[in-house]
Design a protein around this motif. Sequence first.
Motif, PDB file in Angstrom:
ATOM      1  N   ARG A 109       0.849  -1.425   0.276  1.00 30.01           N
ATOM      2  CA  ARG A 109       0.016  -0.368  -0.117  1.00 30.01           C
ATOM      3  C   ARG A 109       0.809   0.678   0.137  1.00 30.01           C
ATOM      4  N   ILE A 110       0.576   2.068  -1.084  1.00 28.03           N
ATOM      5  CA  ILE A 110       1.282   3.464  -0.947  1.00 28.03           C
ATOM      6  C   ILE A 110       0.458   4.628  -0.812  1.00 28.03           C
ATOM      7  N   PRO A 111       0.689   5.104   0.682  1.00 28.50           N
ATOM      8  CA  PRO A 111       0.370   6.668   0.707  1.00 28.50           C
ATOM      9  C   PRO A 111       0.029   7.551  -0.354  1.00 28.50           C
ATOM     10  N   GLU A 112      -1.199   8.603  -0.274  1.00 27.72           N
ATOM     11  CA  GLU A 112      -0.925   9.850  -1.509  1.00 27.72           C
ATOM     12  C   GLU A 112       0.076  10.235  -1.614  1.00 27.72           C
ATOM     13  N   GLU A 113       0.903  10.663  -0.440  1.00 26.84           N
ATOM     14  CA  GLU A 113       1.865  11.446  -0.271  1.00 26.84           C
ATOM     15  C   GLU A 113       3.350  11.081   0.111  1.00 26.84           C
ATOM     16  N   PRO A 114       3.675   9.573  -1.209  1.00 28.80           N
ATOM     17  CA  PRO A 114       4.503   8.943   0.000  1.00 28.80           C
ATOM     18  C   PRO A 114       5.453   9.403   0.057  1.00 28.80           C
ATOM     19  N   GLU A 115       6.773   9.110   1.007  1.00 25.19           N
ATOM     20  CA  GLU A 115       7.946   9.017   0.704  1.00 25.19           C
ATOM     21  C   GLU A 115       9.150   8.814   0.111  1.00 25.19           C
ATOM     22  N   ALA A 116      10.414   9.749   0.137  1.00 19.34           N
ATOM     23  CA  ALA A 116      10.751   9.182  -0.963  1.00 19.34           C
ATOM     24  C   ALA A 116      12.202   8.555  -0.619  1.00 19.34           C
ATOM     25  N   THR A 117      12.524   7.209  -0.511  1.00 19.65           N
ATOM     26  CA  THR A 117      13.498   6.274  -0.294  1.00 19.65           C
ATOM     27  C   THR A 117      14.534   5.850  -1.008  1.00 19.65           C
ATOM     28  N   THR A 118      15.235   5.417  -0.429  1.00 15.56           N
ATOM     29  CA  THR A 118      16.829   5.221  -1.735  1.00 15.56           C
ATOM     30  C   THR A 118      17.635   3.593  -1.061  1.00 15.56           C
ATOM     31  N   ILE A 119      17.931   3.620  -2.463  1.00 13.90           N
ATOM     32  CA  ILE A 119      18.987   2.515  -2.011  1.00 13.90           C
ATOM     33  C   ILE A 119      19.694   2.069  -1.523  1.00 13.90           C
ATOM     34  N   ASP A 120      19.782   2.906  -1.420  1.00 13.32           N
ATOM     35  CA  ASP A 120      21.179   2.359   0.466  1.00 13.32           C
ATOM     36  C   ASP A 120      19.848   2.497   2.023  1.00 13.32           C
ATOM     37  N   GLU A 121      19.003   2.904   2.093  1.00 13.89           N
ATOM     38  CA  GLU A 121      18.223   2.669   3.170  1.00 13.89           C
ATOM     39  C   GLU A 121      17.181   1.383   3.017  1.00 13.89           C
ATOM     40  N   MET A 122      17.290   0.615   1.751  1.00 17.47           N
ATOM     41  CA  MET A 122      16.823  -0.456   1.504  1.00 17.47           C
ATOM     42  C   MET A 122      17.675  -1.218   1.820  1.00 17.47           C
ATOM     43  N   LEU A 124      19.360  -1.309   4.385  1.00 18.78           N
ATOM     44  CA  LEU A 124      19.816  -0.624   5.610  1.00 18.78           C
ATOM     45  C   LEU A 124      18.466  -1.681   6.416  1.00 18.78           C
ATOM     46  N   LEU A 125      17.205  -1.613   5.761  1.00 21.35           N
ATOM     47  CA  LEU A 125      16.402  -2.226   6.044  1.00 21.35           C
ATOM     48  C   LEU A 125      16.587  -3.529   6.611  1.00 21.35           C
ATOM     49  N   VAL A 126      16.916  -3.695   4.551  1.00 20.33           N
ATOM     50  CA  VAL A 126      16.889  -5.806   4.300  1.00 20.33           C
ATOM     51  C   VAL A 126      18.522  -6.307   5.378  1.00 20.33           C
ATOM     52  N   MET A 127      19.022  -5.764   4.912  1.00 22.99           N
ATOM     53  CA  MET A 127      20.200  -6.130   5.833  1.00 22.99           C
ATOM     54  C   MET A 127      20.836  -5.803   7.355  1.00 22.99           C
ATOM     55  N   GLY A 128      20.037  -5.087   7.512  1.00 19.65           N
ATOM     56  CA  GLY A 128      20.263  -4.407   8.891  1.00 19.65           C
ATOM     57  C   GLY A 128      21.692  -3.872   8.605  1.00 19.65           C
ATOM     58  N   ILE A 129      22.653  -4.257   8.331  1.00 15.63           N
ATOM     59  CA  ILE A 129      23.901  -3.353   7.805  1.00 15.63           C
ATOM     60  C   ILE A 129      23.805  -2.582   6.779  1.00 15.63           C
ATOM     61  N   LYS A 130      25.068  -1.525   6.788  1.00 11.19           N
ATOM     62  CA  LYS A 130      25.277  -0.536   4.643  1.00 11.19           C
ATOM     63  C   LYS A 130      26.095  -1.302   4.936  1.00 11.19           C
ATOM     64  N   GLN A 131      25.332  -1.710   3.945  1.00  9.04           N
ATOM     65  CA  GLN A 131      26.430  -2.862   2.423  1.00  9.04           C
ATOM     66  C   GLN A 131      26.735  -2.565   1.173  1.00  9.04           C
ATOM     67  N   VAL A 132      27.397  -2.776   0.504  1.00  8.21           N
ATOM     68  CA  VAL A 132      27.407  -2.710  -0.782  1.00  8.21           C
ATOM     69  C   VAL A 132      26.589  -2.740  -1.736  1.00  8.21           C
ATOM     70  N   SER A 133      25.889  -1.965  -2.461  1.00  6.61           N
ATOM     71  CA  SER A 133      24.593  -2.892  -3.070  1.00  6.61           C
ATOM     72  C   SER A 133      25.047  -3.555  -4.193  1.00  6.61           C
ATOM     73  N   HIS A 134      25.704  -4.574  -4.248  1.00  7.76           N
ATOM     74  CA  HIS A 134      25.791  -5.457  -5.479  1.00  7.76           C
ATOM     75  C   HIS A 134      26.077  -7.031  -4.680  1.00  7.76           C
ATOM     76  N   ALA A 141      20.600  -5.284 -10.540  1.00  3.51           N
ATOM     77  CA  ALA A 141      19.578  -5.326 -10.578  1.00  3.51           C
ATOM     78  C   ALA A 141      18.744  -4.003  -9.884  1.00  3.51           C
ATOM     79  N   SER A 142      19.681  -3.148  -9.365  1.00  7.19           N
ATOM     80  CA  SER A 142      19.238  -1.769  -9.183  1.00  7.19           C
ATOM     81  C   SER A 142      18.969  -0.900 -10.023  1.00  7.19           C
ATOM     82  N   ALA A 143      20.120  -1.140 -10.678  1.00  9.95           N
ATOM     83  CA  ALA A 143      19.996  -0.042 -11.558  1.00  9.95           C
ATOM     84  C   ALA A 143      18.878  -0.331 -13.368  1.00  9.95           C
ATOM     85  N   ASP A 144      18.786  -1.386 -13.269  1.00 11.01           N
ATOM     86  CA  ASP A 144      18.297  -2.480 -14.281  1.00 11.01           C
ATOM     87  C   ASP A 144      16.120  -2.657 -13.499  1.00 11.01           C
ATOM     88  N   ALA A 145      16.173  -2.493 -12.803  1.00 10.08           N
ATOM     89  CA  ALA A 145      14.974  -3.082 -12.664  1.00 10.08           C
ATOM     90  C   ALA A 145      13.775  -2.445 -13.588  1.00 10.08           C
TER      91      ALA A 145
END
Length: 154
Positions: A109-122, A124-134, A141-145
Amino acid sequence: MTELWIKIEANSKPTLIAEGGEENLTLKDMQGAVGGLIEYCTFGRNVKLPVPSIDGGGLVMGEIIDVIAHEEGRIYGEEPNLIGTYAAFGVPAQEAPYPIVGNVLVHVRIPEEPEATTIDEMLLLVMGIKQVSHMVFPSGASADADYEMKVEEE
């Protein structure tokens, strides 16, 4: 509010496949997205997930409604899906009780005024630590999604 269905492949490539609620995907559509019989695996509550913006303008924060995976994915030894595991449990992948494997279908569900986010924030959520995106997006895939709506032909 807008609802989206996003397929996240095990290699973490997100594909926006439909807009709308449960009535907008058939059981056959769901099975096609995960490659077989489905199993709901929504164990976390109020889980936030960065998803493609419907207007193609990067990532926005959505709230997960449901997570659907292949019913026998673990039996067939499918590849762990780090984003799918985070989506299902609401905790970083390494803290989850077990990995969700194979392709995952996530209803958000996306709110009417969604909060922008970044790959880095993603990451951090998914891995729990700051990782290199590869490490999470091994194929770049982040570039060609594929953020365009897909209509799967029967």
